[in-house]
Motif scaffolding. Structure first.
Motif, PDB file in Angstrom:
ATOM      1  N   ARG A  53       0.862  -1.174   0.000  1.00  0.00           N
ATOM      2  CA  ARG A  53       0.000   0.000   0.000  1.00  0.00           C
ATOM      3  C   ARG A  53       0.897   1.221   0.000  1.00  0.00           C
ATOM      4  N   GLU A  73     -11.918   6.377   3.357  1.00  0.00           N
ATOM      5  CA  GLU A  73     -11.009   5.700   4.282  1.00  0.00           C
ATOM      6  C   GLU A  73      -9.874   5.019   3.534  1.00  0.00           C
ATOM      7  N   THR A  74     -10.171   4.492   2.357  1.00  0.00           N
ATOM      8  CA  THR A  74      -9.139   3.858   1.529  1.00  0.00           C
ATOM      9  C   THR A  74      -8.045   4.851   1.170  1.00  0.00           C
ATOM     10  N   TYR A 105      -7.274   7.608   2.827  1.00  0.00           N
ATOM     11  CA  TYR A 105      -6.530   7.976   4.036  1.00  0.00           C
ATOM     12  C   TYR A 105      -5.611   6.848   4.500  1.00  0.00           C
ATOM     13  N   ASP A 106      -6.037   5.609   4.349  1.00  0.00           N
ATOM     14  CA  ASP A 106      -5.158   4.476   4.667  1.00  0.00           C
ATOM     15  C   ASP A 106      -3.920   4.498   3.778  1.00  0.00           C
ATOM     16  N   ASP A 115      -1.561   7.343   4.871  1.00  0.00           N
ATOM     17  CA  ASP A 115      -0.975   7.028   6.174  1.00  0.00           C
ATOM     18  C   ASP A 115       0.151   6.002   6.024  1.00  0.00           C
ATOM     19  N   ALA A 116      -0.013   5.086   5.082  1.00  0.00           N
ATOM     20  CA  ALA A 116       0.996   4.046   4.870  1.00  0.00           C
ATOM     21  C   ALA A 116       2.216   4.571   4.125  1.00  0.00           C
ATOM     22  N   LYS A 131     -13.120  12.951   6.236  1.00  0.00           N
ATOM     23  CA  LYS A 131     -12.791  11.613   6.720  1.00  0.00           C
ATOM     24  C   LYS A 131     -14.098  10.863   6.985  1.00  0.00           C
ATOM     25  N   TYR A 162     -15.539   7.318   7.526  1.00  0.00           N
ATOM     26  CA  TYR A 162     -15.001   6.030   7.941  1.00  0.00           C
ATOM     27  C   TYR A 162     -16.108   5.014   8.214  1.00  0.00           C
TER      28      TYR A 162
END
Length: 281
Positions: A99, A170-171, A173-174, A177-178, A268, A270
């Motif tokens: 990711r 959320e996808t 933001y994930d 974040d990764a 955001k 979620y």
């Protein structure tokens, strides 16, 4: 996994629950470019639902017959709530795709999304007159096994991938974040939204004023967002079209760790796994 009591839509069967749980687990394996090999199933049922056990297992078996692999273990439990969890062991020809998004990378969505938004809104507003498309994607969603061959064919130009299993917002933001980088989205929402969602939006403008938010609510779509190098965008788009998909370039990676869509920071939105409801943070 998920709590059946809160995640099962009223128009879906318990067999659908088993099918959907397998798809949810397989989708992440496919996004890595791997093939599902073996499955372990855990189910917890209350005394009122124990009669549904065979139906759920039949749904699991039906999904496995499509995705391939073997069911090697079934663990049954009793308790105060109904739940299901699936573990999938994947077989990877190459190193699994991470990711990640980096500045200059291009994000491609292989097909339109959004029927899941309609399903969610209908379920929580006690609306039962939904289209067959909405019923299919919410009860028996399919993860495209063909993406494994696409990902492996273009492995040299695919930088990252992530499946849409919670909300689209959320996808994103994930993903940042990764990776530590941001995303600039510049695709027209009308090139992303499913045709049913576009019709839903125009029919319900009094309640939903922004089609982008409806798209960002799309959940459990089980399709990967492919993050690729800019030099192979045309070839990837052409390949996806040749297989019957309707791909769209969503945008690209940027240095600042933020997500904007047409100049606006995306909210955001979620998926809360305890309540099985979409929340705004």
């Amino acid at each position: 996994g998920f709590a059946i009591s809160r995640a099962k839509y009223s128009w879906c069967s318990y067999k659908d629950v088993g099918f959907r749980a397998v798809t949810a687990a397989v989708s992440d394996v496919i996004a890595k470019g791997c093939k599902p090999l073996a499955y372990a199933l855990s189910i917890g049922l209350t005394g009122h639902s124990i009669s549904k056990l065979k139906e759920i297992i039949n749904g699991v078996a039906s999904a496995i017959s499509i995705y391939g692999g073997y069911l090697i273990n079934i663990d049954t439990n009793s308790g105060n709530d109904d739940w299901i969890d699936i573990f999938v062991l994947g077989n990877c020809e190459f190193t699994p795709i991470p990711r990640v998004v980096k500045p200059g990378n291009v994000l491609i969505l292989p097909r339109r999304i959004g029927d899941t938004t309609i399903a969610y809104i209908a379920h929580y507003n006690n609306i039962y007159n939904v289209s067959q498309n909405v019923i299919e994607v919410s009860c028996r969603p399919l993860a495209e096994i063909r993406f494994i061959d696409i990902i492996n064919k273009y492995r040299s130009c695919i930088v990252g991938s992530i499946d849409i299993s919670d909300t689209l917002a959320e996808t994103f933001y994930d993903l940042i974040d990764a990776s530590g980088y941001g995303i600039l989205l510049n695709a027209s929402p009308y090139s992303i939204a499913s045709y049913d969602l576009i019709n839903f939006y125009y029919s319900n403008k009094d309640s939903y004023s922004d089609i982008k938010k409806l798209i960002l609510m799309a959940n459990e779509e089980y399709v990967p967002i492919l993050i690729i190098s800019s030099w192979c965008v045309d070839e990837m788009i052409k390949s996806l079209y040749s297989l019957g998909f309707e791909p769209v370039v969503l945008g690209y990676g940027i240095t600042s760790k933020e997500i904007t869509w047409m100049g606006e920071k995306i909210p955001k939105i979620y998926w809360n796994h305890i309540s099985s409801k979409i929340i705004y943070k």
